[in-house]
Design an enzyme around this catalytic site. Structure first.
Site, PDB file in Angstrom:
ATOM      1  N   SER A 166       0.827  -1.204   0.000  1.00 57.19           N
ATOM      2  CA  SER A 166       0.000   0.000   0.000  1.00 57.19           C
ATOM      3  C   SER A 166       0.860   1.251   0.000  1.00 57.19           C
ATOM      4  O   SER A 166       0.572   2.218  -0.712  1.00 57.19           O
ATOM      5  CB  SER A 166      -0.928   0.009   1.222  1.00 57.19           C
ATOM      6  OG  SER A 166      -1.852  -1.045   1.162  1.00 57.19           O
ATOM      7  N   GLU A 167       1.921   1.247   0.818  1.00 57.55           N
ATOM      8  CA  GLU A 167       2.869   2.356   0.819  1.00 57.55           C
ATOM      9  C   GLU A 167       4.282   1.870   1.075  1.00 57.55           C
ATOM     10  O   GLU A 167       4.494   0.867   1.770  1.00 57.55           O
ATOM     11  CB  GLU A 167       2.514   3.416   1.879  1.00 57.55           C
ATOM     12  CG  GLU A 167       1.444   4.392   1.457  1.00 57.55           C
ATOM     13  CD  GLU A 167       0.141   4.163   2.189  1.00 57.55           C
ATOM     14  OE1 GLU A 167      -0.804   4.914   1.929  1.00 57.55           O
ATOM     15  OE2 GLU A 167       0.072   3.229   2.998  1.00 57.55           O
ATOM     16  N   THR A 168       5.220   2.591   0.498  1.00 55.48           N
ATOM     17  CA  THR A 168       6.641   2.458   0.792  1.00 55.48           C
ATOM     18  C   THR A 168       7.123   3.829   1.242  1.00 55.48           C
ATOM     19  O   THR A 168       6.824   4.846   0.599  1.00 55.48           O
ATOM     20  CB  THR A 168       7.430   2.002  -0.451  1.00 55.48           C
ATOM     21  OG1 THR A 168       6.980   0.696  -0.835  1.00 55.48           O
ATOM     22  CG2 THR A 168       8.918   1.957  -0.179  1.00 55.48           C
TER      23      THR A 168
ATOM     24  N   HIS B 154      -0.129   5.020   8.288  1.00 56.43           N
ATOM     25  CA  HIS B 154       0.632   3.818   8.626  1.00 56.43           C
ATOM     26  C   HIS B 154       2.106   3.962   8.262  1.00 56.43           C
ATOM     27  O   HIS B 154       2.977   3.454   8.985  1.00 56.43           O
ATOM     28  CB  HIS B 154      -0.067   2.562   8.073  1.00 56.43           C
ATOM     29  CG  HIS B 154       0.518   1.885   6.894  1.00 56.43           C
ATOM     30  ND1 HIS B 154       0.259   2.291   5.612  1.00 56.43           N
ATOM     31  CD2 HIS B 154       1.316   0.787   6.802  1.00 56.43           C
ATOM     32  CE1 HIS B 154       0.877   1.470   4.764  1.00 56.43           C
ATOM     33  NE2 HIS B 154       1.533   0.553   5.459  1.00 56.43           N
TER      34      HIS B 154
END
Length: 320
Positions: A62-64, A93
């Site tokens: 979802s995210e880096t 997050h």
């Protein structure tokens, strides 16, 4: 610039010989292989925008988040946050996960309590971190921007079509669809109950054609109802963001930041402190628990914090 556009996509044109350390954390959970996975790339100062985006696509989470040095010595680090499709000015997050990763990297196996300011594109974000040997670490942050409502018309029937629900399943009590942002905009869609939540069949194409634009961004869909599978949860949520390259997200701190405004608006919170637990990711088999604390004074939310646990599940070297 080290990339060029090919058929609407960025293609790297420079050969790298770089190795950077990274860790993967499961965020908003105490349990490994639950919550929302996050890749934390350390010492990423030499990477440019195109390479960061390419790495985020490669990780396909979802995210880096990329940790770099801040030009302000008072800040612990500067963060760049990417989904597989685009960069975000702020996300929950990655903030919680990066804060914990930085603290654990700094203190090793020892216990620690610390406060750190992380620089994000939305502005400085103040975090408090608790590290305990043998336990999942915990971090919480002050919302860098107060949630505000975007006054745009929404069609409940159109929203229901995109969710694969009947229009009668949209809304509960006095809660109706609305748009809120605390840095990233979301259409907040109240759903009748947990059973209706399970029935959702999200149509990404229909959403992309009809979702409103706010602050230059296509809004994402944040669905919520009262209660939860966990008896302590006050709300149960799901989030879909095809524009960000996220079919469904196990936990979305930026959405909870925006949701704080909707909660106060519809529930009319009284003055005082309001701790709320919000669960997400249940339908994905990745249950997440997001702590939202709101302080209301003179009928206004004057302070809000988001927090959660995170556990490291992998550490390695990314070579390009």
């Amino acid at each position: 610039m080290i990339g060029q556009a090919v058929c609407g996509q960025w293609q790297l044109t420079r050969e790298w010989n770089v190795a950077i350390g990274y860790s993967i954390y499961d965020v908003f959970t105490r349990q490994k292989l639950a919550g929302n996975p996050l890749a934390v790339m350390f010492d990423a100062d030499d990477l440019d925008d195109v390479t960061m985006q390419a790495i985020a696509r490669e990780m396909n989470l979802s995210e880096t988040v990329f940790v770099t040095k801040s030009s302000n010595p008072a800040y612990a680090a500067s963060l760049r946050i990417f989904t597989p499709a685009l960069e975000l000015p702020f996300a929950g997050h990655p903030t919680v996960g990066a804060a914990i990763a930085i603290a654990e990297r700094s203190h090793g196996e020892g216990d620690a309590d610390m406060v750190a300011v992380l620089e994000e594109k939305v502005g400085p974000v103040r975090c408090a971190i608790r590290v305990r040997n043998g336990e999942a670490s915990f971090a919480e942050f002050d919302l860098p921007r107060k949630s505000s409502q975007a006054q745009l018309p929404l069609d409940s029937g159109q929203l229901a079509d995109a969710l694969g629900l009947a229009e009668a399943q949209i809304g509960f009590e006095n809660h109706v669809p609305s748009i809120w942002t605390a840095g990233v905009p979301f259409v907040m869609i109240p759903i009748q109950n947990l059973s209706a939540m399970e029935e959702v069949d999200f149509d990404a194409g229909l959403w992309l054609r009809n979702a409103p634009m706010v602050e230059g961004r296509l809004t994402s869909a944040y669905l919520y109802c009262r209660g939860g599978v966990n008896h302590a949860a006050k709300f149960h949520a799901r989030m879909f963001s095809p524009d960000m390259g996220i079919p469904e997200d196990p936990a979305t701190g930026a959405a909870v930041a925006a949701f704080s405004g909707a909660i106060h608006h519809f529930d009319g919170l009284t003055d005082g402190h309001h701790p709320l637990l919000i669960e997400q990711g249940v339908e994905m088999g990745r249950p997440s628990h997001i702590h939202l604390n709101m302080d209301v004074k003179e009928n206004e939310v004057f302070r809000a914090r988001i927090g959660g646990h995170a556990v490291r599940i992998a550490t390695g070297t990314f070579e390009i």
